[in-house]
Design a protein around this motif. Structure first.
Motif, PDB file in Angstrom:
ATOM      1  N   UNK A   1      78.712  63.019  65.327  1.00 29.41           N
ATOM      2  CA  UNK A   1      79.217  63.985  66.303  1.00 29.41           C
ATOM      3  C   UNK A   1      78.645  65.373  66.059  1.00 29.41           C
ATOM      4  N   UNK A   2      78.553  66.138  67.108  1.00 28.55           N
ATOM      5  CA  UNK A   2      78.123  67.539  67.080  1.00 28.55           C
ATOM      6  C   UNK A   2      76.633  67.707  66.723  1.00 28.55           C
TER       7      UNK A   2
ATOM      8  N   UNK B   1      72.513  71.253  69.750  1.00 25.52           N
ATOM      9  CA  UNK B   1      72.735  72.704  69.802  1.00 25.52           C
ATOM     10  C   UNK B   1      74.071  73.018  70.471  1.00 25.52           C
ATOM     11  N   UNK B   2      74.870  73.834  69.816  1.00 23.60           N
ATOM     12  CA  UNK B   2      76.182  74.199  70.337  1.00 23.60           C
ATOM     13  C   UNK B   2      76.330  75.715  70.337  1.00 23.60           C
ATOM     14  N   UNK B   3      77.168  76.245  71.216  1.00 17.47           N
ATOM     15  CA  UNK B   3      77.344  77.701  71.248  1.00 17.47           C
ATOM     16  C   UNK B   3      78.055  78.211  70.001  1.00 17.47           C
TER      17      UNK B   3
ATOM     18  N   UNK C   1      80.121  68.735  75.781  1.00 18.52           N
ATOM     19  CA  UNK C   1      78.827  69.405  75.827  1.00 18.52           C
ATOM     20  C   UNK C   1      78.801  70.679  74.999  1.00 18.52           C
ATOM     21  N   UNK C   2      79.942  71.305  74.841  1.00 14.53           N
ATOM     22  CA  UNK C   2      80.031  72.563  74.103  1.00 14.53           C
ATOM     23  C   UNK C   2      80.609  72.383  72.707  1.00 14.53           C
TER      24      UNK C   2
ATOM     25  N   UNK D   1      83.070  73.431  67.366  1.00 14.13           N
ATOM     26  CA  UNK D   1      82.405  72.516  66.462  1.00 14.13           C
ATOM     27  C   UNK D   1      81.008  72.995  66.079  1.00 14.13           C
ATOM     28  N   UNK D   2      80.514  72.460  64.943  1.00 14.89           N
ATOM     29  CA  UNK D   2      79.185  72.819  64.436  1.00 14.89           C
ATOM     30  C   UNK D   2      78.593  71.604  63.736  1.00 14.89           C
ATOM     31  N   UNK D   3      77.294  71.385  63.883  1.00 16.81           N
ATOM     32  CA  UNK D   3      76.652  70.161  63.414  1.00 16.81           C
ATOM     33  C   UNK D   3      76.858  69.907  61.929  1.00 16.81           C
TER      34      UNK D   3
END
Length: 259
Positions: A49-50, A53-55, A144-145, A230-232
């Motif tokens: 999960x995650x 690229x996320x904001x 998506x975010x 969230x963050x990778x």
């Protein structure tokens, strides 16, 4: 499947001579395929999960009230093309203390973030649960975010006039579905619902201002609102707002939480 994969042709596409047996590899491609449904761990393997690229989430720029931040995040979700961004999960408990959850549609949030509005049928399972225990949790996730919003608080049913006004804003399809009623009851066949829905459309056409019996609007008066980014690499950012005053008062403290 190609003929060569099935052992029907030899090199160059020629068929084996009569009486010859086509040579099969010891471990054919067919034998390596799973013979049945894969397990959940197999389905999820290699799909962390995650991992995209996320904001970012600048907590220093977050407003003093959660309602304003929710509107900002909702607008971002709409701009990002998130499907059904108004869908949320409502969690309640029944008379035996067993948890229950279902996805509903968020109708409104006040500017301060104290009141979160949704509508349901009062005699549905969730309506009966709220009558017995008027408290709930609300959660939204926008994949998506990688963003999640969680809300907890007490629940209050609005006046029937409010429910009637809200019902009038719904689409004909939504109003007809509500007029069918009998939510969560057992049904023998889908044809039964189709017939009931057709009758509901006829009733709606005959009386456009009809309101479904038991249609009710509820407000979840937030005690806590949490925004989760969230963050990778699991460096998730969590900001919690906690109401410090009485119900309906926009007085909040904020705290950063460990992931």
């Amino acid at each position: 499947m190609a003929a060569e994969e099935e052992g029907l042709t030899g090199p160059g596409g020629a068929r084996p001579a009569s009486g010859e047996r086509a040579q099969q590899p010891q471990h054919s491609q067919q034998s390596e395929r799973p013979s049945g449904p894969r397990s959940v761990p197999e389905l999820l393997l290699g799909r962390p999960p995650m991992a995209r690229p996320l904001p970012s989430f600048d907590i220093e720029a977050a407003p003093a009230e959660p309602g304003r931040l929710f509107v900002e995040w909702l607008a971002t979700a709409l701009d990002a093309g998130v499907l059904d961004p108004q869908a949320f999960t409502l969690s309640t408990v029944d008379a035996d203390g067993m948890p229950d959850a279902r996805v509903l549609v968020l109708r409104d949030v006040d500017a301060a973030g104290t009141g979160w509005n949704f509508s349901i049928t009062a005699d549905s399972p969730k309506g009966r649960q709220l009558a017995h225990h008027p408290a709930a949790a609300l959660s939204v996730y926008w994949p998506q975010l990688g963003r999640q919003v969680r809300v907890r608080g007490s629940v209050e049913r609005a006046a029937d006039l409010v429910a009637a006004a809200e019902f009038a804003t719904r689409s004909p399809a939504a109003r007809a579905a509500s007029l069918v009623g009998r939510q969560s009851e057992e049904m023998a066949a889908l044809d039964e619902y189709d017939e009931a829905l057709a009758a509901a459309y006829r009733a709606l056409e005959a009386t456009p201002d009809v309101v479904a019996p038991g249609h009710a609007v509820y407000t979840l008066w937030a005690h806590e609102v949490e925004f989760w980014q969230g963050e990778a690499h699991r460096r998730h950012v969590r900001l919690r707002y906690t109401r410090t005053g009485p119900v309906r008062t926009p007085e909040w403290t904020r705290a950063l939480l460990w992931p």
